[in-house]
Motif scaffolding. Structure first.
Motif, PDB file in Angstrom:
ATOM      1  N   ASP A  82       0.809  -1.223   0.000  1.00 20.78           N
ATOM      2  CA  ASP A  82       0.000   0.000   0.000  1.00 20.78           C
ATOM      3  C   ASP A  82       0.841   1.271   0.000  1.00 20.78           C
ATOM      4  O   ASP A  82       0.509   2.249  -0.689  1.00 20.78           O
ATOM      5  CB  ASP A  82      -0.930   0.012   1.214  1.00 20.78           C
ATOM      6  N   ILE A  83       1.922   1.289   0.793  1.00 29.34           N
ATOM      7  CA  ILE A  83       2.712   2.524   0.924  1.00 29.34           C
ATOM      8  C   ILE A  83       3.851   2.585  -0.086  1.00 29.34           C
ATOM      9  O   ILE A  83       4.051   3.615  -0.750  1.00 29.34           O
ATOM     10  CB  ILE A  83       3.257   2.663   2.368  1.00 29.34           C
ATOM     11  N   LEU A  84       4.605   1.491  -0.233  1.00 30.42           N
ATOM     12  CA  LEU A  84       5.784   1.514  -1.099  1.00 30.42           C
ATOM     13  C   LEU A  84       5.492   1.079  -2.527  1.00 30.42           C
ATOM     14  O   LEU A  84       6.374   1.130  -3.390  1.00 30.42           O
ATOM     15  CB  LEU A  84       6.883   0.633  -0.493  1.00 30.42           C
ATOM     16  N   GLY A  85       4.263   0.647  -2.800  1.00 31.53           N
ATOM     17  CA  GLY A  85       3.853   0.382  -4.170  1.00 31.53           C
ATOM     18  C   GLY A  85       4.321  -0.928  -4.756  1.00 31.53           C
ATOM     19  O   GLY A  85       4.348  -1.087  -5.988  1.00 31.53           O
ATOM     20  N   TYR A  86       4.676  -1.884  -3.904  1.00 32.15           N
ATOM     21  CA  TYR A  86       5.056  -3.205  -4.408  1.00 32.15           C
ATOM     22  C   TYR A  86       3.853  -3.899  -5.026  1.00 32.15           C
ATOM     23  O   TYR A  86       2.738  -3.809  -4.509  1.00 32.15           O
ATOM     24  CB  TYR A  86       5.596  -4.066  -3.270  1.00 32.15           C
ATOM     25  N   ILE A 191      11.649  -1.889  12.365  1.00 34.25           N
ATOM     26  CA  ILE A 191      12.560  -1.866  11.210  1.00 34.25           C
ATOM     27  C   ILE A 191      11.900  -1.223   9.993  1.00 34.25           C
ATOM     28  O   ILE A 191      12.587  -0.872   9.032  1.00 34.25           O
ATOM     29  CB  ILE A 191      13.085  -3.273  10.853  1.00 34.25           C
ATOM     30  N   LEU A 192      10.568  -1.085  10.039  1.00 34.20           N
ATOM     31  CA  LEU A 192       9.853  -0.452   8.924  1.00 34.20           C
ATOM     32  C   LEU A 192       9.429   0.976   9.263  1.00 34.20           C
ATOM     33  O   LEU A 192       8.793   1.641   8.442  1.00 34.20           O
ATOM     34  CB  LEU A 192       8.621  -1.285   8.552  1.00 34.20           C
ATOM     35  N   PHE A 193       9.802   1.436  10.457  1.00 34.52           N
ATOM     36  CA  PHE A 193       9.325   2.748  10.919  1.00 34.52           C
ATOM     37  C   PHE A 193       9.747   3.877   9.976  1.00 34.52           C
ATOM     38  O   PHE A 193       8.966   4.795   9.710  1.00 34.52           O
ATOM     39  CB  PHE A 193       9.838   3.027  12.331  1.00 34.52           C
ATOM     40  N   LYS A 194      10.967   3.834   9.486  1.00 38.69           N
ATOM     41  CA  LYS A 194      11.457   4.902   8.600  1.00 38.69           C
ATOM     42  C   LYS A 194      10.532   5.075   7.395  1.00 38.69           C
ATOM     43  O   LYS A 194      10.192   6.201   7.021  1.00 38.69           O
ATOM     44  CB  LYS A 194      12.875   4.580   8.129  1.00 38.69           C
ATOM     45  N   PHE A 195      10.108   3.975   6.807  1.00 34.59           N
ATOM     46  CA  PHE A 195       9.277   4.038   5.602  1.00 34.59           C
ATOM     47  C   PHE A 195       7.834   4.437   5.943  1.00 34.59           C
ATOM     48  O   PHE A 195       7.164   5.100   5.160  1.00 34.59           O
ATOM     49  CB  PHE A 195       9.310   2.680   4.898  1.00 34.59           C
ATOM     50  N   ILE A 196       7.384   4.040   7.124  1.00 33.72           N
ATOM     51  CA  ILE A 196       6.054   4.448   7.589  1.00 33.72           C
ATOM     52  C   ILE A 196       6.052   5.938   7.892  1.00 33.72           C
ATOM     53  O   ILE A 196       5.133   6.675   7.515  1.00 33.72           O
ATOM     54  CB  ILE A 196       5.656   3.633   8.840  1.00 33.72           C
ATOM     55  N   ASN A 197       7.102   6.395   8.560  1.00 34.66           N
ATOM     56  CA  ASN A 197       7.195   7.802   8.971  1.00 34.66           C
ATOM     57  C   ASN A 197       7.332   8.735   7.776  1.00 34.66           C
ATOM     58  O   ASN A 197       6.916   9.897   7.837  1.00 34.66           O
ATOM     59  CB  ASN A 197       8.396   7.968   9.913  1.00 34.66           C
ATOM     60  N   GLU A 198       7.898   8.230   6.690  1.00 38.59           N
ATOM     61  CA  GLU A 198       8.102   9.068   5.498  1.00 38.59           C
ATOM     62  C   GLU A 198       6.975   8.914   4.475  1.00 38.59           C
ATOM     63  O   GLU A 198       7.059   9.461   3.368  1.00 38.59           O
ATOM     64  CB  GLU A 198       9.443   8.698   4.842  1.00 38.59           C
ATOM     65  N   ALA A 199       5.923   8.189   4.843  1.00 37.23           N
ATOM     66  CA  ALA A 199       4.804   7.984   3.923  1.00 37.23           C
ATOM     67  C   ALA A 199       4.131   9.317   3.591  1.00 37.23           C
ATOM     68  O   ALA A 199       3.982  10.173   4.467  1.00 37.23           O
ATOM     69  CB  ALA A 199       3.788   7.032   4.533  1.00 37.23           C
ATOM     70  N   PRO A 200       3.720   9.522   2.343  1.00 33.05           N
ATOM     71  CA  PRO A 200       3.047  10.780   1.977  1.00 33.05           C
ATOM     72  C   PRO A 200       1.706  10.906   2.686  1.00 33.05           C
ATOM     73  O   PRO A 200       1.118   9.916   3.133  1.00 33.05           O
ATOM     74  CB  PRO A 200       2.877  10.650   0.460  1.00 33.05           C
TER      75      PRO A 200
END
Length: 559
Positions: A82-86, A191-200
């Motif tokens: 959903d967030i990173l578009g895989y 370990i996924l917090f960085k990508f969650i925190n930077e979500a648009p």
């Protein structure tokens, strides 16, 4: 006379608090606390994931098959898809079969190899298991030398898995700077917090849902709520429940016939058992995983309906298993100063942990429930610690060291709950279950002091006039309350001035200079004896209430 703030301070000081004085400044939802604990290898794992994402390399998530593991798998789905578009074909999920073996065992290797070959997997991440599976990871690395492996878990560490994998994140690591006892799903979150925190901002609904999943596992996996990180995760996530498809699908089922309170009861008694029942009653994780990863209300309603049917079967099986466990205890009485060990039919293997909790709480003793598995020729089971003074998990570890030949492998889990497998000896005259009983009796003893109710150890005496509405309000601000909060908390002695019936099983009493107290009792049966009587009242906290926290009262003794 002490004021309410002084009494609350005495109460907080009487508890064992993970986080020290910081909790005392915590009021409601206002807390200045960093977002994730500082565990070893978080930065290393983040860099590996960043490199994988940059090249859009396929990822395989291997998850445990309970509410914690299934929620972690859903969290991974939300982050990567959903967030990173895989594409879903490049983010694969497989579950272990907990009705067979726990952990990332060799039993899973055929499925793992199939996924690696089919999708050209470059990164494996585990969630809620893997700390005890060094040999399996060695086999994967030997066959696929270039593959990266990140293990996230929160269970006890019994192998040097960090020497084999590329990153190992576990609160139990001795070299951690911090050791916050968080859920397995919450470890994956770190370990996924960085990508969650930077979500648009357009992905805010996905971020909110991730926080709800972490909140769910914080309650369902019974991690300590006197740990500030867990309190923060719960309070951040529970606010998101009402907008979730989980809540809406349940509301649709009851057709809004009654109000559904969003609190620990909703998580612990409704959502958690629904997710867990898939691993207890079926070998198909799709029931639970499809529900918590549904992308629209219709799919969520359909998935919930399937789970609800499975959960109904679980409740029936649970009732039958408890009856069989009690019948077993009639034939094999509980030994003095020892844990309870029970053997029941294999068809109840899915509810062994629930039965262990029920029987253990009934007798206030640690309990291990084993079921006979003809296919594997073992007794497989689940244990619950129940009492704080006796470390059941450590006692079982010591028993394993003393007589390994009766065990299939070392007991696995954590201090509150763990799994255990005992061999069935080829000689029918040899009873390994009885050998384990004897071993536990000799190696460690449960003393009377260990089984005393908590209030005998840490009760705080207060005057009746110190029991005020303001005191209730102050205590309620420290919600939610979990299993590690000492309770009951206060005790007072006074004379009953008035008593009124509130319902069939509840009465209200007035004592000297105190606010009205609601107690559980049949009014007609006790009204005459209670009138003008001198009583001792013990006050406890309802640990499963958030929206309407009450300091309830129970009669301890009549004087």
């Amino acid at each position: 006379m002490r004021n309410e703030e002084e009494i609350v301070d005495i109460w907080l000081n009487s508890m064992s608090i993970h986080g020290g004085d910081e909790l005392k400044s915590f009021i409601g939802k206002e807390i200045n606390y960093k977002s994730i604990p500082n565990f070893m290898d978080i930065d290393k794992a983040t860099r590996i994931i960043e490199d994988t994402i940059e090249h859009k390399d396929p990822i395989l998530l291997i998850s445990d098959f309970d509410a914690d593991g299934t929620s972690a798998a859903a969290l991974g789905n939300v982050v990567f898809v959903d967030i990173l578009g895989y594409d879903s074909s490049n983010f694969r999920v497989i579950f272990n079969n907990r009705m067979n073996r726990r952990g990332v065992t060799d039993d899973l290797l055929p499925a793992i190899y199939k996924e690696i070959d089919r999708a050209n997997i470059s990164l494996i991440i585990t969630s809620d298991h893997g700390s005890d599976n060094r040999s399996t990871f060695e086999k994967i690395k030997e066959r696929y030398p270039d593959i990266k492996i990140i293990v996230t878990d929160h269970h006890h560490i019994k192998s040097k898995v960090h020497e084999v994998v590329d990153a190992f994140i576990n609160p139990e690591r001795k070299d951690n700077i911090e050791k916050d006892p968080i859920s397995g799903c919450a470890v994956l979150y770190t370990i996924l917090f960085k990508f969650i925190n930077e979500a648009p901002i357009s992905k805010i609904d996905s971020v909110d849902y991730i926080k709800l999943l972490v909140a769910i596992t914080t309650i369902v996996d019974v991690v300590p709520l006197n740990c500030i990180t867990n309190r923060k995760y719960y309070l951040e996530g529970i606010d998101k429940a009402k907008d979730s498809l989980l809540y809406k699908s349940i509301a649709d089922k009851v057709n809004n016939r009654w109000r559904i309170d969003i609190n620990e009861k909703f998580i612990g008694w409704t959502v958690g058992p629904l997710i867990n029942c898939a691993s207890r009653m079926t070998t198909t994780p799709d029931f639970a995983y499809n529900w918590i990863t549904a992308k629209n209300l219709q799919d969520s309603i359909v998935a919930y309906g399937l789970l609800d049917a499975v959960n109904t079967s679980r409740k029936r099986s649970q009732g039958e298993a408890i009856i069989e466990a009690n019948e077993y205890l009639e034939r094999y009485p509980i030994r003095p100063n020892s844990p309870i060990i029970i053997v029941i039919n294999r068809r109840y293997s899915g509810v062994a942990g629930i039965v262990a909790s029920s029987i253990g709480n009934k007798y206030n003793l640690p309990c291990l429930v084993l079921t006979y598995d003809r296919d594997l020729e073992i007794y497989g089971g689940s244990a619950r610690a129940i009492i704080k003074g006796y470390d059941f998990k450590t006692a079982m570890d010591i028993a394993y060291i003393h007589n390994r030949k009766i065990f299939v492998k070392r007991p696995a889990g954590h201090s509150a709950a763990f799994g255990c497998s005992i061999k069935i000896d080829e000689d029918p005259e040899v009873d390994n279950v009885n050998i384990l009983r004897e071993l536990l009796s000799k190696l460690s003893t449960i003393t009377d002091e260990m089984t005393l109710p908590t209030y005998r150890l840490s009760i705080i005496d207060i005057e009746p006039k110190e029991i005020t509405y303001k005191l209730r309000d102050l205590i309620s601000k420290y919600a939610p309350f979990g299993r590690d909060w000492e309770q009951p908390i206060f005790r007072t002695k006074s004379r009953v001035r008035r008593m009124e019936k509130r319902s069939d099983d509840k009465s209200m009493i007035m004592i000297d200079n105190a606010v009205p107290i609601i107690i559980n009792c049949q009014f007609d049966e006790v009204a005459d004896s209670m009138r003008n009587a001198e009583i001792e009242v013990v006050f406890s906290i309802d640990q499963n209430s958030l929206d309407d926290v009450q300091v309830t009262a129970i009669m301890h003794t009549l004087i």
